[in-house]
Design a protein around this motif. Structure first.
Motif: not given
Length: 391
Positions: A184-211
């Motif tokens: 659903s559109a609502e679920t898709r929006q929920t999934l994408r809202a978590s994206r910044p935190a996931i990318v930030a966590a990966l950056q913290h672990l690896t020191c890389w900043d892929f988007s």
């Protein structure tokens, strides 16, 4: 009058708590006892303040005294207690905090606070729970999923990186509307809202900043066997070659006097080298890497780039414009070059090499002021020629 007296007592207690670390064991015991007594007669806002003040003292018994309030009926009080346990960093509280993930399974706000606290402890023993909750809550609630991602980002383990990359795949903003599973559109929006935190966590672990997830997949395929978590304080000033494992390219530093910038306005570039003299930029070489979602050809992209330069620069000398096909790291591409007037009225030479490989568009560019020594032109050319794509 009673309320005024109570507030005065709380203020005195808070002051005593702040100086408690300098006191002996007997004095500390008295302060903890006073804390418990004051908590009984305080309203929720006052109890929150008392909990936070006690946590700041770092008293040995503070964690135990605060822990009883992690299941308080008032949400603000229990969240303050849970957050304080994370700030205190007592690893012995991990088991209690993990048990609260079941207690607050129907309370996303408190559950997120629990996960933040668990993450601050940074213990691998929490990985199993964090992975389970990350998968469960990702499509349901972005606050909880983001907290799980942040916690995973604090635990330097290969499985943390792997799960975060899988979570990122699910948040892809280009997820097809006709996916195999109806989303659903609502679920898709929920999934994408978590994206910044996931990318930030990966950056913290690896020191890389892929988007994007594809770059993280490529990075992990290349690096997972030799990956080790290190503090993200690497010195780029002496870097001779920029090797980008997420987008699969390398670029040599033009020369010893060139410096690398990857902050501010330069964040849109994968790498950006500058040559400065008396605090003025004389030349630059860079690489941008973007998904070719629109299916543009390198020639069309070069034409669009030229139009953009014409609109942004004071003048583009039309007789200097050259656009032609070329070979870039073994692939067919397009080169665009011209001379124009920069924003400060200085003549500059611009060159961009554009190549599209496996849906990825690379723009390898440079500019330099005219009239500089020929050695600068040679450095720029050497850097552009050094661009290499690798598997």
């Amino acid at each position: 009058m009673a309320g005024s007296t109570r507030n005065a007592g709380l203020a005195i207690l808070a002051l005593l708590l702040l100086v408690a670390p300098t006191m002996g064991a007997d004095a500390e015991a008295k302060k903890l006892k006073a804390f418990s007594a004051q908590m009984k007669g305080a309203d929720p806002a006052q109890r929150v303040a008392l909990i936070r003040d006690l946590a700041k003292t770092g008293l040995p018994g503070a964690g135990k005294a605060i822990s009883r309030y992690m299941t308080d009926r008032d949400s603000a009080v229990r969240i303050a207690a849970i957050e304080s346990e994370g700030d205190l960093g007592n690893a012995r509280m991990l088991g209690k905090l993990l048990s609260l993930t079941k207690t607050y399974d129907k309370d996303p706000e408190t559950l997120a606070a629990v996960l933040h606290a668990v993450g601050k402890l940074g213990k691998p023993a929490a990985l199993k729970t964090l992975k389970s909750l990350g998968r469960k809550w990702l499509p349901k609630n972005s606050t909880v999923a983001s907290a799980a991602a942040e916690a995973l980002g604090r635990i330097p383990d290969r499985t943390s990186v792997e799960l975060l990359i899988r979570m990122l795949e699910q948040t892809d903003p280009h997820l097809a509307a006709s996916a195999e599973t109806d989303i659903s559109a609502e679920t898709r929006q929920t999934l994408r809202a978590s994206r910044p935190a996931i990318v930030a966590a990966l950056q913290h672990l690896t020191c890389w900043d892929f988007s994007d997830a594809e770059a993280w997949q490529r990075f992990w395929k290349s690096e997972q066997r030799r990956w080790k978590h290190k503090p993200c304080d690497r010195d780029l000033s002496e870097l001779a070659t920029w090797r980008d494992p997420g987008y699969g390219f390398s670029l040599e530093r033009p020369g010893e006097t060139w410096v690398i910038h990857r902050d501010g306005a330069r964040k849109e570039y994968r790498v950006y080298f500058e040559k400065r003299e008396k605090d003025a930029v004389q030349a630059a070489v860079w690489v941008r890497a973007v998904r070719n979602r629109g299916g543009l050809s390198a020639a069309v992209r070069a034409e669009e780039s030229l139009d953009r330069h014409r609109s942004r620069m004071k003048d583009v000398r039309e007789e200097s414009v050259v656009q032609q096909r070329t070979r870039i790291s073994g692939h067919h591409g397009e080169v665009l070059s011209f001379t124009g007037m920069g924003k400060h009225g200085t003549p500059i030479k611009v060159e961009e090499r554009i190549v599209i490989v496996d849906g990825m568009m690379f723009i390898v560019g440079a500019w330099r002021r005219t009239g500089l020594p020929e050695s600068v032109a040679e450095e720029v050319k050497g850097a552009l020629d050094s661009f290499t794509l690798f598997d």
